[in-house]
Scaffold this active site. Structure first.
Site, PDB file in Angstrom:
ATOM      1  N   GLU A  71      69.281  56.682 -60.447  1.00 40.98           N
ATOM      2  CA  GLU A  71      69.104  56.635 -61.907  1.00 40.98           C
ATOM      3  C   GLU A  71      69.567  57.907 -62.628  1.00 40.98           C
ATOM      4  O   GLU A  71      68.936  58.340 -63.597  1.00 40.98           O
ATOM      5  CB  GLU A  71      67.619  56.368 -62.238  1.00 40.98           C
TER       6      GLU A  71
HETATM    7  C1  TNX Z   1      62.693  53.044 -59.973  1.00 39.71           C
HETATM    8  S1  TNX Z   1      63.594  52.947 -57.282  1.00 39.71           S
HETATM    9  C2  TNX Z   1      62.743  54.349 -59.539  1.00 39.71           C
HETATM   10  C3  TNX Z   1      61.594  55.218 -59.753  1.00 39.71           C
HETATM   11  C4  TNX Z   1      60.478  54.519 -60.467  1.00 39.71           C
HETATM   12  C5  TNX Z   1      60.355  53.110 -59.948  1.00 39.71           C
HETATM   13  C6  TNX Z   1      59.199  52.354 -60.540  1.00 39.71           C
HETATM   14  C7  TNX Z   1      64.088  54.355 -57.605  1.00 39.71           C
HETATM   15  C8  TNX Z   1      64.897  54.986 -56.592  1.00 39.71           C
HETATM   16  N1  TNX Z   1      63.751  54.885 -58.782  1.00 39.71           N
HETATM   17  O1  TNX Z   1      61.987  56.365 -60.460  1.00 39.71           O
HETATM   18  O2  TNX Z   1      59.299  55.226 -60.236  1.00 39.71           O
HETATM   19  O3  TNX Z   1      61.533  52.424 -60.230  1.00 39.71           O
HETATM   20  O4  TNX Z   1      59.035  51.138 -59.899  1.00 39.71           O
END
Ligand code: TNX
Length: 600
Positions: A352
């Protein structure tokens, strides 16, 4: 619904929480209540069978005529060598509180299989690095393995073969019988893990140690710690003091956060290692870094220190990929974490990073991968790092919800291996059901069957089964604030992921799993573990229910607060919850520091 489950969906208010803690009864009352319930559990409604183990062993051969009774004079004999001795001491410390037996441990060059409990290291290479054999006869219980890790897993199986009251931390009078027969067992995958996000909410060392105990029960062998994120930086790094004096002082919702000193982290690592669990530390880069930027504004793209962040959005922060100072920072952090981590992996996140795109992103990841290599460790990253060039041994952690990702398949063709954590099966921060008081639902609802019913070997298109290193169940903690809440999200789904990682595919059966899982409930209750009484699981009736000719209505209110010292969501039931017939108090979910973690 199981009578232990309470159908109330709202979280307690701060005032409720305060009231609950004010009603905490004296420690003596709690111990008495626990002993009473544990006493009930010693006479479970059905005896434990050799086939009841979770995760399901590779081979099980019951011999009902060969049940073994532990006795006050049982001795634990172990082949000489300190590593095997440590496992034997662990076993003794697990069994002593409930049995009240002394269970002395003796090292001998040639442990005879003819009496008591025997743990022996043998050159049985067919068992691999983690396998074991367990033979229960009237005369003896014998565990053999090629490694201490194998013996340790065998000990966890032995533990599950005793009545649930073995989990009591106070003596319980009764007969300690193990079902006769033999087990030959070894894992399907070398990597079986869980992740705890200590960044969104901080959890003290004692909580982490208890989570390690939970992993050990189900033969998981990796604990991934998500140590840094926008809301808090949780690990001390010499030379960068503001990471902990400033970056650690926040968490989701405005709490005061916290961090692990070097000694704290070393304690976690050592406690895990003693349970044959490898810690995988994650420093999430280049995004999810607001807490680092608050501490050191010089790392921010425009050099401007952002305000602290205590919300739950993602994708807005990043360290400046164009600044050399960023790479000095990362080298220091990774060097420090690597120096305190005996395991082979450093996790660099990579998820992300919405504002670092294309070649800038892949160039950044490639440079960080080289920094990891310079520490001697192997890179793990979320599967978003797939487009960056391959580096020796690289591992990608898949968290997608659709197993069709050409970039990941291409990275595997270049040699990457995969840890599978599909968001719609393995994410323990997803709600069980629409009314689950904690968690998200962006990846869907994950009940126990959904956590269990998928096949890691063929989950990602165009990725061969051999590329799968294993499975991991991540727990993100935006909505999870306490140990009972952690446990509520872990249980009963963590054992489902553990079974996918350990048991042969030929043993996979939802019908069988739900029956075996049901038998774990009384163990969790006796151990004071909070769990979700999933309606899919045929939890055994409590002894009082089993003998009561009058059907009791399902409980619709939380456990009686006068005997429940724990603040938790209203339907986070510790089962057996207050017994509506006898008024038996629930077992406390949070025990004293001495009993909060498993011994040794
Ligand atoms: C996605 S999955 C994220 C996290 C969040 C999560 C909540 C991933 C690698 N990153 O930053 O906490 O979703 O479900």
């Amino acid at each position: 619904m199981h009578p232990g489950a309470a159908a109330v969906s709202s979280l307690p208010s701060a005032a409720d929480r305060e009231q609950m803690s004010l009603r905490t009864p004296a420690a003596g009352d709690l111990a008495q209540a626990a002993a009473q319930v544990a006493g009930d559990l010693l006479t479970p409604t059905a005896p434990v069978r050799l086939t009841d183990v979770v995760p399901m062993p590779e081979q099980v051969r019951p011999e009902p005529a060969d049940d073994h009774h532990l006795a006050a004079d049982t001795v634990i004999r172990v082949s000489s060598g300190t590593t095997a001795l440590a496992v034997a001491e662990h076993l003794a410390a697990l069994l002593r509180p409930a049995t009240g037996y002394p269970l002395p441990v003796t090292g001998t060059a040639d442990p005879k299989p003819d009496s008591g409990i025997v743990l022996a290291l043998t050159g049985d290479d067919a068992l691999g690095a983690e396998g074991y054999r367990l033979a229960v006869t009237r005369a003896a219980v014998r565990i053999t393995a090629a490694t201490p890790a194998g013996l340790f897993h065998g000990v966890q199986t032995l533990r599950q073969l005793l009545p649930p009251a073995v989990e009591s931390r106070t003596p319980v009078a009764g007969r300690w019988v193990l079902p006769g027969g033999s087990i030959v067992d070894r894992p399907r995958y070398p990597y079986r893990g869980a992740m705890l996000d200590v960044a969104r909410h901080f959890f003290p060392v004692a909580d982490v140690l208890r989570v390690i105990d939970h992993l050990a029960r189900y033969k998981l062998n990796h604990l991934h710690l998500h140590l840094t994120d926008d809301q808090g930086w949780r690990i001390a790094v010499p030379g960068w003091p503001r990471l902990t004096t400033v970056g650690a002082a926040t968490e989701v919702g405005g709490g005061s956060g916290g961090y692990y000193s070097t000694a704290d982290y070393q304690r976690i690592v050592a406690y895990a290692a003693a349970r044959h669990i490898t810690v995988v530390p994650e420093i999430d880069l280049p995004g999810h870094t607001n807490s680092a930027l608050v501490a050191y504004g010089e790392l921010a793209p425009d050099g401007v220190t952002p305000p602290p962040y205590t919300g739950t959005e993602v994708g807005f922060s990043y360290v400046d990929p164009a600044s050399e100072r960023t790479y000095e920072f990362i080298a220091d952090v990774l060097g420090e974490v690597a120096a305190n981590t005996p395991g082979p992996y450093l996790h660099i996140g990579g998820d992300e990073a919405f504002k670092v795109k294309g070649a800038t992103y892949t160039g950044f990841v490639e440079r960080v991968q080289r920094l990891v290599a310079a520490t001697g460790k192997t890179v793990v990253g979320w599967h978003q790092i797939a487009p960056a060039a391959h580096t020796e041994g690289r591992v990608l952690q898949w968290w997608g919800t659709n197993g069709d990702d050409p970039a990941t398949a291409e990275a595997v063709r270049h040699g990457a291996r995969l840890i599978l954590s599909p968001g719609n099966h393995a994410y323990l921060d997803m709600k069980y059901a629409p009314d689950t008081p904690l968690g998200h639902d962006w990846a869907g609802l994950i009940d126990v069957r959904r956590a269990y019913d998928w096949e890691p070997g063929s989950h990602i298109a165009d990725v061969p089964a051999e590329a799968v290193l294993g499975v991991e169940a991540p727990l993100w903690t935006e909505s999870v604030t306490s140990l009972p809440e952690i446990e509520f999200m872990l249980f009963p789904r963590l054992p489902a992921i553990a079974e996918l990682g350990w048991s042969p595919r030929s043993a996979h059966s939802w019908a069988g799993f739900r029956e075996r899982l049901a038998g774990q409930g009384p163990r969790w209750a006796a151990a004071g573990i909070t769990y979700h009484s999933s309606p899919e699981i045929p939890w055994p009736p409590t002894p009082a229910e089993a003998t009561d000719p009058v059907p009791t209505p399902p409980a619709t209110t939380p456990a009686t607060p006068t005997t429940d010292p724990v603040t938790r969501p209203a339907n986070v039931a510790t089962t057996p919850a207050t017994d509506p017939v006898s008024g038996t108090a629930p077992i406390p979910t949070q025990t004293t520091p001495e009993t909060a973690t498993d011994p040794v």
